[in-house]
Design an enzyme around this catalytic site. Structure first.
Site, short mmCIF file in Angstrom:
data_model
loop_
_atom_site.label_atom_id
_atom_site.label_comp_id
_atom_site.label_asym_id
_atom_site.label_seq_id
_atom_site.Cartn_x
_atom_site.Cartn_y
_atom_site.Cartn_z
N HIS A 164 13.19 -13.07 38.19
CA HIS A 164 12.37 -13.56 39.32
C HIS A 164 11.66 -12.41 40.03
CE1 HIS A 164 13.93 -17.56 38.78
NE2 HIS A 164 15.15 -17.06 38.71
N ASN A 209 33.30 13.72 71.30
CA ASN A 209 32.93 12.94 70.13
C ASN A 209 32.53 11.57 70.65
OD1 ASN A 209 32.57 11.85 67.65
ND2 ASN A 209 34.73 11.87 67.03
N GLY A 210 31.34 11.08 70.27
CA GLY A 210 30.89 9.76 70.72
C GLY A 210 29.49 9.87 71.31
N ARG A 247 34.40 15.56 57.74
CA ARG A 247 33.86 14.44 58.51
C ARG A 247 32.34 14.48 58.61
NH1 ARG A 247 37.86 12.55 62.24
NH2 ARG A 247 36.35 12.27 63.87
N TRP A 256 28.19 16.39 64.85
CA TRP A 256 27.24 15.65 64.00
C TRP A 256 26.20 15.14 64.97
CZ3 TRP A 256 27.11 9.99 62.45
CH2 TRP A 256 26.26 9.79 61.37
#
Ligand code: AGP
Length: 607
Positions: free
Chosen positions: A503, A100-101, A27, A74
């Site tokens: 372009h 987590n969050g 993860r 993380w």
């Protein structure tokens, strides 16, 4: 994205927690830790890999105790460091959490708790949960956790230990995934099935604002009012080997080779003779004819799948389709109402931007369909309808089978709507239905012989920049090809509408510049040929990707990768497999960290 594992049972918790964290490594994380409760709570945590944590745990003598929590972090608030790693202890050492969050009001809470004399150790938002539990503890963990949730704002999946309840593990969640694994005289909490799958296949989803109370023999659930909630377990048939590499050097390669099965599982379950059955999604004539706009929303590859879907759906349903990046949609005051059908695409079903977009579309009155791979994920649960892709667990950060099954699902939706609107001939409908059903075998054909792809890839591995060009659905497909190359090989890659090169961007083409030209649309061959010549005349070399029926293009290019013949309208699934392998072999040659590319996470659960 962080990972959580929790255990309560009859075995030593530490080895189970460490193994669970290893299964969550994919993860993406920067630090990890475990806490075991055995009289008191012992925490071991460290910056760096889970392997480092394992060493640290054994150096400090693996703690006894049959209940514990573990975490891979993380970083979002506070740099990766030992002290910022989870688990976090309360100041008095009686409570311990993994989170987590993101706690959006952590600063106010931290100031308030500090003013009440509670000292903090870390820079994280998460630590505020541990201190808040201590501060609000009234001897009853259920009422305490209810009060904690009333005070928190943001997103959280939390595992909690309490020294006063030595055989009970708690969990709460809001806007972040958490599953409860039901074992034999042992129970688990986890961010996703992979962490507990070797112990149980039976799970229960914890919903927002619910509390799970786990002992070795029983699991009880409470809602935010403290009322007990009955839950129906579901079985996850992914065996643990599916979450292992199965002999491939990387999860990504394994998942590329799983695409025939993933696509087959996704489409065959929905094609019943000449009829398309999209599970419980009702496309009646009245609701289909009331749609005057379709918004397809996603991030990254999911967004690219949406663009492929746009081409197909507009062509056959004659309904205007907007493809929106979720992160843009939510702040764009979007044109969405009850005549808009919103399709939110997400492999993980937990991407914060896409979840926010879904909620906004619903608030604006739009009927919402989620195309999601992970069972019971937040986006799947909150959409009005869900069409699961049956790709199985996707471990590699770079999506492959997640993307191609999303595209296949969009083809089914488009064909279904066109049929219900009676604006497609029976013959064309049957032709396309057959083409979609045959995609798995055509993907298998590509996978049978990948040597040429590997050779070209390895010859281009040292380039600093690669262009991808195409027209129509080939342009849509080239977007995903460029992202794959960028995210796993770190080579700059850019997808461009072939007609747009002149372009401006063609000024970048010089001697040796590599361009991949997707040339599968028969009615655009001539146009593509002139674009290829324009690149070559400036010294660029062009590798064409086309169908067997268009081998001529090979003579006009500097190389050719052929896909099996198929209907022009479904070539993106096949060109995607070629471009996935192209990116994979370049990244392998460059010895990149293919399954866990730098800076990336598998699912971005923060906005
Ligand atoms: C794709 O290879 C990337 N990993 C990324 O772009 C991903 O597609 C995006 O973050 C969306 O994720 P989701 O499908 O889980 O919502």
């Amino acid at each position: 994205m962080c990972g959580i594992i929790g255990y309560v049972g009859g075995k030593k918790a530490a080895p189970i927690l460490l193994k669970g964290l290893q299964r969550l490594e994919y993860r993406g994380y920067d630090s990890s830790g475990i806490a075991v409760l055995n009289g008191s709570i012992r925490v071991t945590k460290t910056c760096g890999k889970v392997a480092t944590l394992c060493e640290k745990v054994s150096e400090n003598n693996m703690p006894d105790g049959v209940i514990g929590i573990g975490h891979t972090r993380w970083a979002t608030h506070g740099a990766p460091s030992d002290i910022n790693s989870h688990p976090h202890l309360s100041a008095d050492g009686r409570f311990c959490i993994v989170h987590n969050g993101i706690i959006e009001n952590f600063a106010e809470l931290k100031a308030d708790l500090t003013a009440h004399g509670i000292p903090f150790k870390s820079e994280t938002d998460s630590e505020v949960i541990a201190q808040l539990v201590q501060y609000l503890y009234d001897g009853d963990m259920i009422s305490t956790l209810r009060n904690v949730m009333e005070r928190l704002s943001g997103s959280y999946a939390v595992g909690v230990l309490c020294a006063d309840s030595p055989s009970t593990l708690y969990a709460i969640r809001k806007d972040n995934p958490l599953v409860v694994g039901l074992g034999q005289n042992e129970n688990f909490i986890a961010s996703d099935f992979a962490a507990a799958l070797e112990h149980t296949h039976n799970f229960v989803q914890l919903n927002d604002y619910e509390i799970a109370q786990l002992t070795a023999r029983a699991v009880t659930f409470f809602d935010r009012n403290g009322k007990s909630v009955e839950k129906t377990p579901y079985r996850v048939d992914w065996d643990i080997s599916l979450a292992e590499k199965g002999g491939y050097p990387h999860f990504m390669l394994k998942e590329i080779y799983e695409q025939p099965k993933a696509i087959k599982d996704t489409v065959s379950a929905r094609i019943k003779g000449d009829n398309i059955v999209l599970d419980r999604i009702e496309f009646s004539a009245s609701n289909v004819n009331s749609i005057n706009r379709i918004n397809i929303i996603g991030c990254g590859s999911a967004y690219h799948a949406g663009i492929v879907g746009k081409h197909f759906i507009e062509k056959y349903c004659r309904i205007s389709v907007n493809c929106e990046l979720a992160s843009e949609y939510i702040y764009s005051n979007p044109i969405t109402d009850n005549r808009t059908l919103t399709v939110v695409i997400s492999q993980s079903g937990e991407t914060a931007d896409s979840l926010a977009a879904l909620r906004l579309a619903k608030k604006l009155g739009s009927h919402t369909i989620a195309i999601v791979n992970v069972l019971h994920s937040a986006i799947a649960r909150e959409a009005d309808d869900v069409l699961y892709t049956y790709a199985g667990p996707e471990i590699a950060v770079a999506t492959t089978k997640g993307y191609t099954t999303q595209v296949a699902a969009l083809y089914l939706i488009g064909l279904k709507i066109a049929k219900v609107k009676h604006i497609i001939s029976d013959a064309r409908y049957s032709e396309l239905l057959n083409e979609i059903a045959r995609l798995p075998e055509k993907v298998s054909e590509i996978l049978k012989d990948t040597d040429k792809i590997k050779q070209y890839a390895q010859s281009y591995a040292d380039h600093k920049c690669v262009f991808f060009i195409g027209r129509g659905t080939d342009y849509a497909a080239s977007l995903e090809g460029a992202l794959k190359l960028k995210e796993i090989s770190y080579i700059h890659a850019e997808a461009y509408a072939a007609g747009e090169l002149k372009h401006g961007t063609i000024s970048l083409i010089e001697n040796g510049t590599v361009t991949l030209a997707l040339v599968t649309q028969e009615d655009l061959y001539a146009k593509m040929l002139s674009n290829i010549k324009a690149v070559q005349s400036r010294g660029g070399s062009v590798l064409a990707i086309s169908s067997q029926k268009n081998m001529q293009i090979g003579k006009e290019s500097d190389g050719l990768l052929a896909i099996p013949d198929c209907d022009d309208d479904v070539t993106p699934v096949l060109t995607a497999v070629v471009l996935q392998l192209f990116a994979y072999y370049i990244a392998a040659k460059r010895e990149c960290d293919i399954d866990k590319p730098r800076n990336l996470a598998k699912s971005v659960t923060v906005e």
